[in-house]
Design a protein around this motif. Structure first.
Motif, PDB file in Angstrom:
ATOM      1  N   GLY C 103       0.802  -1.219   0.000  1.00 34.80           N
ATOM      2  CA  GLY C 103       0.000   0.000   0.000  1.00 34.80           C
ATOM      3  C   GLY C 103       0.834   1.267   0.000  1.00 34.80           C
ATOM      4  N   ARG C 104       2.137   1.132   0.055  1.00 38.15           N
ATOM      5  CA  ARG C 104       2.987   2.324   0.024  1.00 38.15           C
ATOM      6  C   ARG C 104       3.620   2.488  -1.349  1.00 38.15           C
ATOM      7  NH1 ARG C 104       5.914   3.086   5.725  1.00 38.15           N
ATOM      8  NH2 ARG C 104       7.374   4.236   4.400  1.00 38.15           N
ATOM      9  N   ALA C 105       4.238   3.626  -1.554  1.00 34.29           N
ATOM     10  CA  ALA C 105       4.861   3.907  -2.853  1.00 34.29           C
ATOM     11  C   ALA C 105       5.916   2.864  -3.200  1.00 34.29           C
ATOM     12  CB  ALA C 105       5.486   5.300  -2.838  1.00 34.29           C
ATOM     13  N   GLU C 106       6.587   2.326  -2.173  1.00 32.45           N
ATOM     14  CA  GLU C 106       7.685   1.390  -2.433  1.00 32.45           C
ATOM     15  C   GLU C 106       7.226  -0.063  -2.619  1.00 32.45           C
ATOM     16  OE1 GLU C 106       7.376   3.185   0.335  1.00 32.45           O
ATOM     17  OE2 GLU C 106       8.880   4.789   0.231  1.00 32.45           O
ATOM     18  N   ALA C 107       5.920  -0.277  -2.619  1.00 31.30           N
ATOM     19  CA  ALA C 107       5.403  -1.654  -2.619  1.00 31.30           C
ATOM     20  C   ALA C 107       5.937  -2.500  -3.764  1.00 31.30           C
ATOM     21  CB  ALA C 107       3.875  -1.634  -2.628  1.00 31.30           C
ATOM     22  N   ALA C 108       5.853  -1.966  -4.978  1.00 31.25           N
ATOM     23  CA  ALA C 108       6.297  -2.748  -6.135  1.00 31.25           C
ATOM     24  C   ALA C 108       7.798  -3.014  -6.070  1.00 31.25           C
ATOM     25  CB  ALA C 108       5.951  -2.009  -7.432  1.00 31.25           C
ATOM     26  N   ASP C 109       8.545  -2.015  -5.662  1.00 38.34           N
ATOM     27  CA  ASP C 109       9.997  -2.195  -5.536  1.00 38.34           C
ATOM     28  C   ASP C 109      10.320  -3.253  -4.488  1.00 38.34           C
ATOM     29  OD1 ASP C 109      10.845   1.313  -6.070  1.00 38.34           O
ATOM     30  OD2 ASP C 109      10.731  -0.391  -7.463  1.00 38.34           O
ATOM     31  N   ALA C 110       9.528  -3.282  -3.435  1.00 37.11           N
ATOM     32  CA  ALA C 110       9.759  -4.261  -2.370  1.00 37.11           C
ATOM     33  C   ALA C 110       9.567  -5.682  -2.895  1.00 37.11           C
ATOM     34  CB  ALA C 110       8.825  -3.995  -1.194  1.00 37.11           C
ATOM     35  N   GLU C 111       8.514  -5.871  -3.677  1.00 32.42           N
ATOM     36  CA  GLU C 111       8.277  -7.200  -4.254  1.00 32.42           C
ATOM     37  C   GLU C 111       9.433  -7.593  -5.155  1.00 32.42           C
ATOM     38  OE1 GLU C 111       5.778  -9.280  -3.760  1.00 32.42           O
ATOM     39  OE2 GLU C 111       4.205  -8.074  -2.821  1.00 32.42           O
ATOM     40  N   ARG C 112       9.870  -6.632  -5.964  1.00 33.94           N
ATOM     41  CA  ARG C 112      10.975  -6.934  -6.889  1.00 33.94           C
ATOM     42  C   ARG C 112      12.242  -7.258  -6.117  1.00 33.94           C
ATOM     43  NH1 ARG C 112       9.388  -2.842 -10.212  1.00 33.94           N
ATOM     44  NH2 ARG C 112      11.061  -1.505  -9.450  1.00 33.94           N
ATOM     45  N   LEU C 113      12.501  -6.483  -5.088  1.00 33.39           N
ATOM     46  CA  LEU C 113      13.711  -6.724  -4.312  1.00 33.39           C
ATOM     47  C   LEU C 113      13.662  -8.102  -3.653  1.00 33.39           C
ATOM     48  CD1 LEU C 113      16.396  -5.783  -3.162  1.00 33.39           C
ATOM     49  CD2 LEU C 113      15.147  -4.738  -1.266  1.00 33.39           C
ATOM     50  N   ALA C 114      12.501  -8.444  -3.112  1.00 32.61           N
ATOM     51  CA  ALA C 114      12.350  -9.746  -2.454  1.00 32.61           C
ATOM     52  C   ALA C 114      12.690 -10.883  -3.407  1.00 32.61           C
ATOM     53  CB  ALA C 114      10.935  -9.898  -1.915  1.00 32.61           C
ATOM     54  N   ALA C 115      12.267 -10.715  -4.649  1.00 35.39           N
ATOM     55  CA  ALA C 115      12.477 -11.789  -5.627  1.00 35.39           C
ATOM     56  C   ALA C 115      13.925 -11.860  -6.086  1.00 35.39           C
ATOM     57  CB  ALA C 115      11.558 -11.577  -6.828  1.00 35.39           C
ATOM     58  N   ARG C 116      14.672 -10.765  -5.920  1.00 38.60           N
ATOM     59  CA  ARG C 116      16.034 -10.742  -6.448  1.00 38.60           C
ATOM     60  C   ARG C 116      17.091 -10.880  -5.370  1.00 38.60           C
ATOM     61  NH1 ARG C 116      16.644  -5.308  -8.282  1.00 38.60           N
ATOM     62  NH2 ARG C 116      14.724  -4.898  -7.165  1.00 38.60           N
ATOM     63  N   THR C 117      16.676 -11.157  -4.150  1.00 43.31           N
ATOM     64  CA  THR C 117      17.624 -11.196  -3.036  1.00 43.31           C
ATOM     65  C   THR C 117      18.047 -12.615  -2.717  1.00 43.31           C
ATOM     66  OG1 THR C 117      16.772  -9.147  -2.098  1.00 43.31           O
ATOM     67  CG2 THR C 117      17.896 -10.650  -0.589  1.00 43.31           C
ATOM     68  N   TRP C 118      19.328 -12.796  -2.458  1.00 39.95           N
ATOM     69  CA  TRP C 118      19.871 -14.118  -2.173  1.00 39.95           C
ATOM     70  C   TRP C 118      20.710 -14.093  -0.917  1.00 39.95           C
ATOM     71  CZ3 TRP C 118      19.209 -18.000  -5.938  1.00 39.95           C
ATOM     72  CH2 TRP C 118      18.748 -17.557  -7.187  1.00 39.95           C
ATOM     73  N   GLU C 119      20.571 -15.124  -0.135  1.00 43.84           N
ATOM     74  CA  GLU C 119      21.554 -15.323   0.916  1.00 43.84           C
ATOM     75  C   GLU C 119      22.826 -15.833   0.243  1.00 43.84           C
ATOM     76  OE1 GLU C 119      22.537 -18.604   1.929  1.00 43.84           O
ATOM     77  OE2 GLU C 119      23.964 -17.801   3.391  1.00 43.84           O
ATOM     78  N   PHE C 120      23.977 -15.553   0.836  1.00 45.00           N
ATOM     79  CA  PHE C 120      25.283 -15.835   0.241  1.00 45.00           C
ATOM     80  C   PHE C 120      25.429 -17.263  -0.290  1.00 45.00           C
ATOM     81  CE2 PHE C 120      29.664 -15.695  -0.581  1.00 45.00           C
ATOM     82  CZ  PHE C 120      30.381 -16.613   0.176  1.00 45.00           C
ATOM     83  N   SER C 121      25.211 -18.273   0.533  1.00 45.81           N
ATOM     84  CA  SER C 121      25.423 -19.654   0.088  1.00 45.81           C
ATOM     85  C   SER C 121      24.419 -20.025  -1.011  1.00 45.81           C
ATOM     86  CB  SER C 121      25.304 -20.635   1.256  1.00 45.81           C
ATOM     87  OG  SER C 121      23.960 -20.765   1.685  1.00 45.81           O
ATOM     88  N   GLN C 122      23.219 -19.495  -0.896  1.00 47.29           N
ATOM     89  CA  GLN C 122      22.215 -19.773  -1.918  1.00 47.29           C
ATOM     90  C   GLN C 122      22.648 -19.179  -3.255  1.00 47.29           C
ATOM     91  OE1 GLN C 122      18.556 -18.115  -0.167  1.00 47.29           O
ATOM     92  NE2 GLN C 122      17.834 -20.222  -0.023  1.00 47.29           N
ATOM     93  N   PHE C 123      23.237 -17.993  -3.194  1.00 45.47           N
ATOM     94  CA  PHE C 123      23.694 -17.354  -4.424  1.00 45.47           C
ATOM     95  C   PHE C 123      24.772 -18.199  -5.090  1.00 45.47           C
ATOM     96  CE2 PHE C 123      23.884 -13.850  -7.276  1.00 45.47           C
ATOM     97  CZ  PHE C 123      25.189 -13.752  -7.699  1.00 45.47           C
ATOM     98  N   LEU C 124      25.734 -18.670  -4.305  1.00 46.65           N
ATOM     99  CA  LEU C 124      26.824 -19.457  -4.886  1.00 46.65           C
ATOM    100  C   LEU C 124      26.307 -20.725  -5.544  1.00 46.65           C
ATOM    101  CD1 LEU C 124      29.695 -19.270  -2.216  1.00 46.65           C
ATOM    102  CD2 LEU C 124      29.470 -17.995  -4.360  1.00 46.65           C
ATOM    103  N   VAL C 125      25.475 -21.453  -4.802  1.00 45.47           N
ATOM    104  CA  VAL C 125      25.059 -22.778  -5.283  1.00 45.47           C
ATOM    105  C   VAL C 125      23.916 -22.690  -6.285  1.00 45.47           C
ATOM    106  CG1 VAL C 125      24.125 -25.016  -4.576  1.00 45.47           C
ATOM    107  CG2 VAL C 125      25.838 -23.872  -3.157  1.00 45.47           C
ATOM    108  N   ARG C 126      22.875 -21.954  -5.934  1.00 47.48           N
ATOM    109  CA  ARG C 126      21.680 -21.988  -6.781  1.00 47.48           C
ATOM    110  C   ARG C 126      21.746 -20.997  -7.949  1.00 47.48           C
ATOM    111  NH1 ARG C 126      18.197 -25.341  -4.224  1.00 47.48           N
ATOM    112  NH2 ARG C 126      18.289 -25.463  -1.965  1.00 47.48           N
ATOM    113  N   ARG C 127      22.374 -19.891  -7.737  1.00 50.52           N
ATOM    114  CA  ARG C 127      22.416 -18.885  -8.796  1.00 50.52           C
ATOM    115  C   ARG C 127      23.630 -19.070  -9.700  1.00 50.52           C
ATOM    116  NH1 ARG C 127      22.801 -15.847 -12.292  1.00 50.52           N
ATOM    117  NH2 ARG C 127      22.268 -13.641 -12.490  1.00 50.52           N
ATOM    118  N   LEU C 128      24.796 -19.283  -9.081  1.00 51.15           N
ATOM    119  CA  LEU C 128      26.002 -19.438  -9.895  1.00 51.15           C
ATOM    120  C   LEU C 128      26.314 -20.889 -10.231  1.00 51.15           C
ATOM    121  CD1 LEU C 128      28.555 -16.949  -8.276  1.00 51.15           C
ATOM    122  CD2 LEU C 128      27.033 -16.579 -10.234  1.00 51.15           C
ATOM    123  N   GLY C 129      25.707 -21.811  -9.524  1.00 48.07           N
ATOM    124  CA  GLY C 129      25.992 -23.216  -9.771  1.00 48.07           C
ATOM    125  C   GLY C 129      27.388 -23.620  -9.341  1.00 48.07           C
TER     126      GLY C 129
END
Lengths: 469, 268, 247
Positions: C103-129
């Motif tokens: 309901g705030r101006a940042e709502a859409a950005d928040a959803e996008r950020l949530a989808a693009r955020t990785w914890e470190f180990s997850q980034f290494l294994v799942r994103r970079l393989g």
């Protein structure tokens, strides 16, 4: 308000519990065992996850049509010759039971384990009008003799050693010199209580479920006292929270499949007793009167409230067993009727937000409870909601609000944040040796009493970034 | 969440006259009032219950009758896992001798039992000849004094013999529906309980028990049905003292399942 | 999930350093940057970072947490992917930001950020393989599941994959690895005796495991566990995963 507000700080009660060596060991052994039993039971049960989802869905949907299901339940119980009473408050529930006791001339009531009757403090009220309540669940019997309250939802005497029980029985039952042998002690309890079952005028129980379709009240027990209490005395009264109603017998099978597994790792408890009103005309045994007391006491207000999900609770105790806080401090330190993670929510439901000023923080929000809950209640989310409530209503101490508001200001301003780092770096200097901080004054001392603290880095990561680019 | 309400609504009790009780209408009105605050917020799926459960139960029984030996094996394993003692005899005629053996092993002299019409076999003659007294429970309800005497007799008995309506393989559970001539205490007060049944009682799972429960409640209950259904899974037990398991707390210390291969001729 | 960068393009990631790592464990941030660069990832650091707001959120100060979240979301608006060295902060962004900012101006950005955020180990294994690394420390190592990573982000696999595929250090199981360390943010100072008691259990389990070093993916856990080990003058260590992977 069901229970008077506890004024001693939780921290004190917790510290006291932590100092009890036997309690510590008993809790460790018991909770570790329950965790393993539950894990094994569900490990062996591939349908378990789907059933948990179904169970939760049933609870959610039932509450959405609670009025209709209650109507059906009442109609069926009355059709079977039973009576249903409606208690808005704990006091009213007590009065209803006392009235029944008075009217039927009861002098002694045998009770099967019921957290609902603990919640409304029924035993004291019965005693006050000259009706002796006798707890028959072994754990409850023990704590009744000891004038204590249960410390775990399903294993009420978990905090007592067998030596303590032997001593207790020897003294209270006038049987000196009893050995600290659970077999012997159980046999004595069986003898003492058998006589009570056979002579009691009134049987009082709780209920795990009430099936609306068939007017059936369901008791899940292991010892047999549930069966005794509902079959031998002339009058049976069941006290039950309204949220325990479920629509159908088909639904009952779903819950039975997961309840005992969650509580003790058993596939089913030894006895599941389906009570359908008083005894029929053609029946040899059974009570002449059956009463169900439907208890509100704060539950109905949560149908549209922030604690709605806690109405799904099956009272299995699984969340207690996995809670890192409960495992350290046990049930009594919580102070109210219901301990453990779900207990904090129930305490708020029954007694209002002021009662959980401390308790809402008796959690590291680790989420083990939500994981273990058979109906997947999101306890951590509601604990945070309680903390919000405590803050919004000004129940939290003013000093705390000031600190958090200041923190919020700081975190919204990179300038203040950087300034805080610089100030912290300077302020910490007298306390730092070898990059570690061992003692700090005032509030920070709460950490350093038992743990070292790292020092704020000479340059924060953001300050180093230029060197890394 | 819509409201910030926590704690019991003191408004309800403070507006109440002293001593006045909540009526059903008031209680349900309060419930409805709260529910009205969250329309459509939660899924309200209709309750699951099978259509025509009696018919489905019949079909299930026929299916199960084709694989009963396997179901029996599973039942035996689970029953023994919860410390039940399992026996198997070829025909109903072998039941009394098996009971006699169980009694002798325990030094049991007094047996209370469901009457032979409910068991599907007469046990008194053989046991009586062995010096073991058998008191059958009455099918009609006697006057109160006699009821009390019977209760005392059951409490003094060494062994209680009953039938079983269901034997559940998944959990090793016996389901006993109380009725005229099938009283509750026979399986509860004596320290040893023996349940005699045949393949018609076997079901595989709790889900099927749910179906049976639905079927039993489809339509009006038969006149002789009682007011309780007991699920029994092993002997009475507790671990309330230092988590040490002990048996025979209030209910029986031993439970025996006596399975009759050739059937008891009870179910039509 | 696999490496999704277009052929030839260098993956770019923005680092959310987190307040605890920024202030107390900047070396963890440094190692992450070096390691990612070695793997061919371009790392940026949006300026003016403070905190994800979890401490405010957990204590019930939701309006204040929302204000901090709004700021964070704005700072990271242009990032293709965001990497976080702490499971709890990653959880906050992915799970709570969208609700806080609805309901705030940042709502859409928040959803996008949530989808693009990785914890470190997850980034290494799942994103970079990437799953195989050399160990920079002597084992045996034992992994502690931080609560928000395990139960919040449902991730127990990626750190273990990385540790089990390490060359140069043995890995041993940690009894009660999924048990809380007792940090819980303000819990650690509101109920310090209970927090310490819980910590003692964790340390006893660590000792029983035979490991020389505990590995975790959360600065809060590390602060608590290291704090306890140091107070006991224990020879055992507690390290962030990034301190174990050779960069």
């Amino acid at each position: 308000m069901t229970e008077p507000l506890i004024t001693t700080p939780l921290r004190e009660r917790a510290a006291q519990a932590l100092g009890d060596r036997f309690l510590h060991e008993a809790l460790d052994i018991a909770t570790t065992r329950f965790i393993a039993l539950r894990r094994d039971a569900f490990g062996d049960f591939p349908e378990g996850e789907a059933l948990r989802d179904r169970a939760r869905a049933i609870k959610e949907a039932t509450l959405q049509r609670l009025d209709a299901h209650l109507e059906t339940l009442v109609a069926n119980i009355e059709r079977l010759g039973g009576h249903v009473h409606f208690a808005t408050t704990a006091e009213e529930a007590r009065e209803i039971v006392l009235d029944i006791a008075r009217r039927t001339g009861a002098r002694m009531a045998v009770k099967s384990k019921s957290m609902a009757t603990e919640e409304i403090h029924l035993n004291d009220a019965l005693q006050a009008i000259g009706v002796t309540p006798v707890e028959t669940d072994l754990g409850e019997y023990i704590i009744q003799l000891a004038h204590e309250r249960p410390s775990h939802i399903i294993a009420p005497a978990i905090h007592k050693t067998k030596g303590q029980v032997a001593e207790l029985f020897s003294r209270e039952l006038r049987r000196p010199g009893l050995p600290a042998d659970p077999e012997v002690l159980t046999k004595i309890a069986r003898e003492e209580l058998r006589e009570k079952f056979l002579t009691a005028d009134l049987g009082i129980t709780g209920a795990n479920f009430a099936v609306a379709d068939t007017g059936t009240v369901v008791l899940v027990t292991n010892e047999g006292n549930g069966r005794m209490v509902t079959s031998l005395p002339r009058v049976h009264v069941a006290v039950m929270g309204v949220e325990k109603v479920i629509p159908s017998m088909t639904d009952l099978a779903v819950f039975l499949a997961i309840l005992a597994k969650s509580a003790t790792g058993q596939k089913l408890s030894v006895y599941t007793t389906l009570v359908q009103g008083p005894r029929r005309p053609g029946e040899l045994e059974g009570p002449d009167e059956f009463h169900l007391v439907l208890l509100d006491n704060g539950r109905v207000a949560q149908l549209a409230g922030p604690l709605r999900e806690s109405l799904y609770c099956l009272r299995c105790g699984a969340c207690l067993n996995v809670c890192p806080v409960y495992r350290q401090i046990g049930g009594h330190a919580y102070g109210y009727t219901y301990p453990g993670p779900i207990g904090i929510l129930l305490t708020a439901m029954l007694n209002g937000p002021a009662s959980v000023r401390d308790l809402s923080h008796a959690s590291s929000l680790c989420g083990a409870c939500a994981d273990a809950c058979p109906v997947r209640i999101d306890i951590p989310r509601m604990l945070i909601e309680l903390r919000r409530e405590v803050d919004v209503r000004g129940i939290a101490p003013r000093s705390e609000r000031i600190v958090f508001k200041a923190l919020a200001r700081l975190l919204r301003s990179p300038t203040l944040y950087r300034l805080a780092a610089r100030i912290g770096r300077a302020a910490q200097r007298p306390f730092v040796s070898d990059g570690r901080i061992r003692a700090l004054p005032s509030f920070f001392g709460e950490w350093t009493k038992t743990r070292d603290l790292p020092s704020i880095a000479a340059r924060t990561f953001q300050e180093r970034w230029r060197d890394l680019s | 969440m819509t409201s910030h309400k926590l704690g019991p609504d003191d408004g309800a009790s403070s507006s109440r006259r002293a001593g006045a009780r909540t009526t059903k209408a008031e209680f349900l009105a309060r419930v409805r009032g709260e529910m009205a605050k969250t329309p459509g917020l939660f899924v309200a799926a209709p309750a699951e219950r099978p259509a025509q459960p009696r018919q489905r139960l019949e079909l299930l029984r026929r299916e199960l009758s084709e694989r009963w030996p396997h179901t029996l094996e599973r039942f035996r394993a689970e029953f023994e896992h919860v410390a039940g003692v399992f026996h198997r005899v070829p025909t109903a005629a072998d039941v009394p001798a098996a009971l006699e053996r169980i009694c002798r092993e325990r030094g049991a002299r007094r047996v209370v039992s469901w009457p032979s019409e409910e068991l599907g076999v007469a046990i008194a003659p053989v046991l009586g000849a062995a010096g073991i007294a058998v008191e059958p429970m009455p099918r009609a309800v006697p006057p109160d004094a006699e009821r009390l005497r019977i209760r005392a007799a059951v409490a003094e008995a060494d062994v209680g013999v009953t039938g079983a309506d269901l034997a559940v393989a998944e959990t090793g559970t016996l389901v006993l529906v109380a009725a005229a001539g099938r009283p509750r205490s026979t399986s509860l007060l004596p320290p040893c309980h023996v349940a005699v049944f045949d393949r018609t009682a076997l079901v595989e799972s709790l889900e099927q028990v749910g179906l049976a429960l639905e079927a039993w409640h489809e339509g009006p209950a038969p006149a002789e049905r009682g007011a309780v259904i007991n699920f029994i899974t092993g002997p009475s037990r507790t671990a309330d003292i230092e988590l040490t398991l002990t048996r025979g707390v209030h209910g029986p210390k031993e439970i025996h399942a006596l399975f009759v291969d050739g059937g008891l001729g009870l179910h039509g | 999930m696999s490496v999704s960068a277009a052929a030839g393009a260098t993956p770019r990631v923005a680092l959310m350093i987190t307040c605890l790592a920024d202030m107390f464990y900047p070396e963890v941030g440094e190692r992450i940057v070096r390691l990612l660069r070695r793997l061919g990832v371009e790392v940026t650091l949006p300026t003016g970072q403070t905190c994800c707001g979890l401490p405010l959120f957990n204590s019930g100060y939701h309006d204040e947490a929302a204000a901090v979240a709004a700021r964070t979301v704005t700072i990271f608006r242009d990032a293709e992917a965001v990497i976080v060295p702490s499971g709890s902060c990653a959880w906050m962004v992915k799970h709570e930001y969208p609700g806080l900012l609805r309901g705030r101006a940042e709502a859409a950005d928040a959803e996008r950020l949530a989808a693009r955020t990785w914890e470190f180990s997850q980034f290494l294994v799942r994103r970079l393989g990437r799953t195989t690394f050399e160990s920079d420390v002597e084992g045996p190592l034992a992994y502690h599941d931080s609560c928000h990573l395990l139960r919040g982000l449902h991730e127990g696999a990626t750190p273990r994959t990385l540790l089990n595929n390490l060359s140069g250090a043995a890995v041993v199981p940690l009894p009660g690895s999924d048990e809380c360390c007792g940090f819980g943010g303000s819990f650690s100072v509101r109920l310090p005796e209970v927090s310490t008691s819980i910590l003692e259990r964790k340390l006893a389990n660590l000792e029983a495991s035979g490991a020389r070093c505990l590995v975790a993916c959360d600065a809060g856990c590390l602060m608590q566990i290291r704090g306890g080990l140091a107070r006991r003058n224990s020879p055992l260590r507690a390290l962030h995963l990034a301190e174990v992977l050779k960069s």
